[in-house]
Each structure stands twice: as structure tokens, then as C-alpha cells.
Write a protein that holds these residues in place. Sequence first.
Motif, PDB file in Angstrom:
ATOM      1  N   THR A 395       0.988  -1.247   0.071  1.00 24.43           N
ATOM      2  CA  THR A 395      -0.181   0.004   0.019  1.00 24.43           C
ATOM      3  C   THR A 395       0.871   1.276  -0.054  1.00 24.43           C
ATOM      4  O   THR A 395       2.215   1.295   0.226  1.00 24.43           O
ATOM      5  CB  THR A 395      -0.872  -0.056   1.122  1.00 24.43           C
ATOM      6  N   GLY A 396       0.372   2.601  -0.069  1.00 22.04           N
ATOM      7  CA  GLY A 396       1.141   3.797  -0.145  1.00 22.04           C
ATOM      8  C   GLY A 396       2.063   3.739  -1.167  1.00 22.04           C
ATOM      9  O   GLY A 396       1.795   3.400  -2.406  1.00 22.04           O
ATOM     10  N   ASP A 477      -2.705   7.498  -3.789  1.00 25.52           N
ATOM     11  CA  ASP A 477      -3.487   6.013  -3.613  1.00 25.52           C
ATOM     12  C   ASP A 477      -3.188   5.416  -5.065  1.00 25.52           C
ATOM     13  O   ASP A 477      -3.695   6.055  -6.137  1.00 25.52           O
ATOM     14  CB  ASP A 477      -4.714   6.259  -3.353  1.00 25.52           C
ATOM     15  N   SER A 479      -4.751   2.875  -6.077  1.00 27.13           N
ATOM     16  CA  SER A 479      -6.116   2.451  -6.738  1.00 27.13           C
ATOM     17  C   SER A 479      -6.624   3.490  -7.414  1.00 27.13           C
ATOM     18  O   SER A 479      -7.728   3.378  -8.120  1.00 27.13           O
ATOM     19  CB  SER A 479      -6.824   1.987  -5.529  1.00 27.13           C
TER      20      SER A 479
END
Length: 851
Positions: A395-396, A477, A479
Motif C-alpha cells: 500500500t502507499g 493512492d 487504486s
Amino acid sequence: MRSAAGPQTPRPSARPIIPPSDPYSSRSAADHADAHTVAYGASPYDELGAPAQSPDGMSTYGRAQNRLRDSRAGRLLANTGALNLWAGQEEEELDSTTAPPRRNTRSRKGGGGDGSPPQGYHRYLNYPRWGKRGIKRWLPSWKLIAGLTSFGVLVVAAAVFWFWNSVALPTTEDATLKAQTTTVYYSNGKDVLGTLKIQDRENVQLANIPPHVQNAVISAEDNTFRTNSGVQWTSIARAALSTVTGGDTGGGSTITQQYVKNVYDQKELSYTRKMREAVMAMKVNERMSKDDILERYLNTIYWGRSTWGIQAASKAYFDKEAKDLTVSESAFLAGIINAPTLADPSKDDEKKARAERRWGVVLDAMVKEGYLDASERAGMKFPKVIKEKPSTSATGQEAYLMEMVKEEAQEDVGIPEDKLTTGGYKIVTTFNKRLVKAAERAVKEETPDGAPKGLRVGMASIDPRNGAVLSIYGGADISEEMNQATKDGAQAASTFKTFGLLAALKDGVSLDSTYDGNDGRVITGAGDSRKISNFDSTPYGWIDLVKATESSVNTVYVDLNNQVGPEKMRQAAIDAGIPETDDLKKNLVNVLGSTSVHPIDLASAYGTLAAQGVRRDWHVLESVTRVEDDESVHKVTKDDTKGERVFDASVVADATYALEHVVTNGSGKTARAVGHPVAGKTGSSTDNLSAWFVGYTPQVVTAVGLHQVKKDGQSLDKMRNWPGLSQVTGGSVPTDIWTAYMLQALKGKDVVEFPEPSHGGEVVSSSPTPTVTQEPTPTDTPSQEPTQQPTQQPSQSWTPTDQPTGQPSQSWEPTDPEDDGDQEVDPTGDPNNGGANPTEDADDDGNDWLP
């Protein structure tokens, strides 16, 4: 039988020997005797029918038979079996001592003088052949050929029988049980950045897979699947021929063979593997129904994007379940099975073209096999494929880093995506964990509170000494935002003036050359004529290239570009490291940066300057090792990073000297806080659609870029009227972020000076009598009206006057920051400006915070 004592009296029972196979056996004895009389000059019988006697005691028949045996015709008859010359030796004496001399006295050891085998001699293989001479002796008989062929067939049959029984189907049928996780590390080789592993598959029953999906796959991969025995011998023969003629050892596999290869881990590239695969496929075909094989195949095949099986692939490419796939979508998925990574249309135009070609091939095959009407096929359109969703668990910023790792491992190292997620590798990257955190922190702390949600920030930091990427900031992000450092771009704006300067210096123009920096000039050249304006319509008068670079004067740089040639400016950008694209034009105003670039592009190109003219391609992988056997798959060496010299060191030294003034006296003055010599360039496009700062030291080069999108996530928006900031320019937020990050990047590093400038080249001027007026010492209330009247004698030094002239100095603060930049105009007077959006420099201190 022959006696050593000489001729013996023949037995009365001796008679001519006429074998049944003799074509003359139906003749009478008299006829046979007449034939011998003609051939040998005497009848072998007397008038009573008994064997005639010769004066030496031998019968006339015996002597005739001797002569027949010694003749070529006799040997030919003996060899063909028509006459057995040895059958009557015990009944008829043949006196060799009184026979005429033979034509050939040569003999093989142990044989007769005429090459015939000795009496009583037998052998199983009559080769070379007895009784033959010349080439006939070495031509095998049909009996020998038939015998050897039969023997060979038996041997092959025995080998096939043995091999068939030696190949057994493994008990484990799930390849994922052997899958190993790939671990990715930061540059120290200890801290884990992330892992790559297989994605969970969703098995579906064949009844829930539409027939057109099944038919599309069968048409693409194995059109005889329903009828073959698990292998297609014509395809195997074709693949074997390709291998013999220089092809590979792959190809020719049916659906059943592919299933065997996937679930039983038969991935070795060898002929024995293909043989085992074929036997296993036939055994699977015997034990399983065709529907079972197809169902298992569709649930285990790799489809790219870290997906295994039709259900996962359907969701990855179309965000729907397999049961809802259309015929067109089914043809797309069937078409990419053989190379899914190379046919992902969301990657680039080349891969999209391959996907479209394969899609058409599958549809045509479905028509040929009767699964689809030609009229229906004619009306089909290529399906809309969604963008790939990240498959990494990171993530990140780690998610963006892992994405870069996967792409470089596939494209540069050559490790397929499926191997990355199952092969068990140890990958050490160039990313510095501390600097990755520092970049993320700098963006967060230096971005003004209340900045629009549509703001996009990208940053890339490179070691110019080897091209290693130290850190990036890819976005908030993954996503929601693509990698802002490597994939999302914005207009380069005035950062491209650096390449115009390089082209001029390389062409022999001196930094001391002077040009007209006044506003609103009409410049004609390169097949074009443009009215060029400066930021805020500022007139600078006659200035040299150092001042023009420091203040980012549009009119001077377009004039310089016209003088040197736009094509040379374009080539300088490419030589430095800017990718060659159609967007990189050769027009008069390309130096103003209408080209869209990524932060990693500018960081790499400016890294060429930091390395004194040596270009090095950027990379993120330091080493790749297979964990299972500790085998090195990839390792970057010094030779790999030695780079290529594209500019003379003296040219780069002069360019760096001018770019240092952007930091010491110009719009990049905030960067002075790092405490190291810094050279760089700010850039802002028209209407503040993008803002940049690219700066470097001899150890680190970093590029920071900002742009803003509207609610639709694609259309560009103006970066204006933020809370506390009237407009965003290159000298504002981008330079602030750059400075905060570089304070950490240079922490603990020695201060390294840039090489001294050479001041090479020839001093030229676009006017014979310009006057260059120096900026005055700033006052609390600077004048906004500069003087620009030229004198008759040009001067290379600037003399301050009592009243402020020219552009305000770096310490000037505007009295009305709300209006800063309100007079911004298109520098070319042309809404197209050589690109999709007009570009101008907006860096002359138009970056002030509201009090």
C-alpha cells in the motif's frame, strides 16, 4: 567329391541337374543336350543317353559343367538360385586341374577364387554380398532390407512400450502447491519492500461457462480437441520441423498437453519433456472425459495480470463474472492465452495492436469451425478492457515501487509475470527506504492545506553517477492515481529551456551572447512567425544568456532557438534522456516545453548534466537471485552503468553555471537552503496547468512536478486561488517540496562543487548595438516599469541606476500578491503554441504566499 590323386571315373548315375526353378525344365534331355552343345561345342551325352567320356577320363557333362561354373553366365545363374553349381559335387567329379584357366584368380580369404563362399561356409548376414563385384557387392538385397526394417520396427515398438509404461501421472495436480513467494527488498538488502505471490483463483464448473467461451478457447488453442487422443500428431510434426530448422522446442501442444504442462509442472524446455507430455496427455485423455479436461484447463491456465483461471481473468479484464462474458470478450481472452503479458491493451499501443490482431484471428477461427456466423462476426467490435488493478499487497508508496519492480523485471530482465509470482526470487532494488519516506513526508508537509483533491504530485530522485532510482513519489493512492513519477505526465514548460541552452552551447554560442529580451517580439523562422510574450509582459531589454536563463525569458529563448535551429534543441533533449515521441516537435516554440513529460524523464535528463555530459539510463533493480538454488539471474555491474557521453564536459559546465543562477538569483532561490551548490530550472505552463522544479547536485538529481485535474479525473484544471496561494508556479510548491526532500537526501554527504565554466563559444548578438542594463538594488517599493532603451555601445556588465530597472531582484516582495500573474498571456499569441496547450514561463517570483 574331388580327390587329390587326379580325375576319377564318374558314376553311371550322373545326370544333368536341372532345378525345378529352371525356366527350361520342361525341355527334353535331348533339347537340354543340344543347348549345351551349342554353348560348349560338344554334347554332354553319348548316343545312348549316358554321360559322354572325354579322352582324359572326365565325362563331357562334367567338363561342360566346369566350364559353365567358370563362366559369367553360370555365376549369374548360381547367384539367382536358378542353378546350384555345388549340389552335384558329390555325384559328379569336377576336375579343376584339367579345366580351362579361370578369368579371375582373386579370392577373398577363405573363399573361392571367383568370390564365391567356400564349400560349407555359412553366415547370417550376406553383406558385402558373395559373388558380386563392383558396386553390386555393396548394394543390399531386398531380403537384407526387409530383415533390417523388421528388426528396427520391433526395436522401436519395444522402446515405445517401455517409455509408455515408464511415464506415470503424478498424484499432485495443483501447480500452486509448488509456488514460491518472491520477496523484494530495499537497497540495503535487508528491509522488505513487499512480496509477489500468486492470486487466489476461483474455480467454476463448466456448466457455468458459456458455450461461446469454450468454443473461443478451443478455436484458438486446439480445434481438434473434441476428437483427438490428447495429442495432435500433425502439430507435433510441424513443431518438430520448426525445431530442426532452427525454431524452438515449444509449440504443437493441444489443450490436454497444456493442461498436463501446467498442473504437473512439465515446464522444462527439452525434447524429452515434450515426449513425456505427449504420453501423459494420452493417459489423461483415457482417464478423463473431454468436459473434465476442458473445465480443469479453463480453471488453471494463466491469463496475465496475476490471474489464473477464466473467472479471475474475466474480473481482471472486464470486471464481470465468466458467465456474463460476451462472444467478443471471450475471443479477446482466448486470443491472449499464448502471451497475455504481450497482449494487454492497457499497457501500450504495440500490445493493444497485438491484442486486436489475436482477437480477429480467434473470431475468424470460430467462423471457420462453425461456432459463429460470418454476419455476426462482421458486426463485432473490439471489447473495452479496463485498466489493470494492482495485484501487489503493498500500500502507499510501496505499491508504486512494487509496480516499477514488476515492470522492469519483465521488460528488462525477462522474467515473465507468472514466474515472478511463483518462482521464488530475491530481488534487491535501488530504492533507499529512508529517502522514500522523506519524499512522502516532503510532499505531505509542503503541500498547502486545502489543496484541491484533484492535485497530482509526482517526484523522482536519481543518483546521476549510476542511474539508480533512489526514491519516487507516485501519488496518494495507487487504486485512484496512476504512478505520477513514471506514467502520468504534464507539460514540461520552461524546464525545456535547458535543452535549448545545451543545443546553443554545443553549436558554439557563448553564454556572454546578448539577445533582445523585450516583451511582445515577433520572431520569424523555421517556417513560422510568432509573437512571443514574457511572463507578466515583463520587458528585460538586452541581456545575456545567463540572465535570460536566470529569469526564464521567453523572447530570448525563442530567438535563440530560431538561431540555432529547433531540430537541434529537440535532439539535445533526446540526447540528454527525454524519450523520443511524436509530442516532441521541431517547431519554433518547442523550447518553451509544450511536450508532456514524466518526472522520471526530467530527472534522468538533468542527471546527464549532473554527470558532466554522460547519460545513464535509470533502473530500479540491483540484483535478482533465485532462492531455490541461489542462482544469480540479474546483477547490475559497473560496466552496465558506465553510461555514454553525449555532451562535452565544457558545454555542460557552462550550462550548469547558468542554471546555478536560477537558484542563486532566480525563481529557484528556495533551494539554496540545502547548503550545497545546486543547479536547476523551474517551469510553469500557461494558466498554471503544470508547475516544475528540477534541480541537481553532483550526487543527487530530483524532479518535482504538479498538475491538477477536474472532477472527471482527466481534464486539466488551473492551479490557482488555493487557500493561502494565489497561483502555483515552479518556484512555489514544487521548489518547496524539492528543498524539503533534498535536505534529507544530502544529509551527511560532502559538499561537492560543480566544475568551473569554460565560457567557450563565440559571443553573438541578435542586434549590433544592444544595451544590457543590470537589475538595481531592490527597494521596498520597486518600480514595475523597466527601462529598455538601448545605447550605441553594448555592455557585458550591468550598472545599477538610481531608479529600479529591469526585472525585480530575487528579494522583491509584491505589494499585491493577489494580482500576481493576472497579466499572464500566451507567450506565442497562438492558442495552439505547438502543442495541445500553450506554454509560457511563470517563474519570476510569482510564487508568493499570502500574508
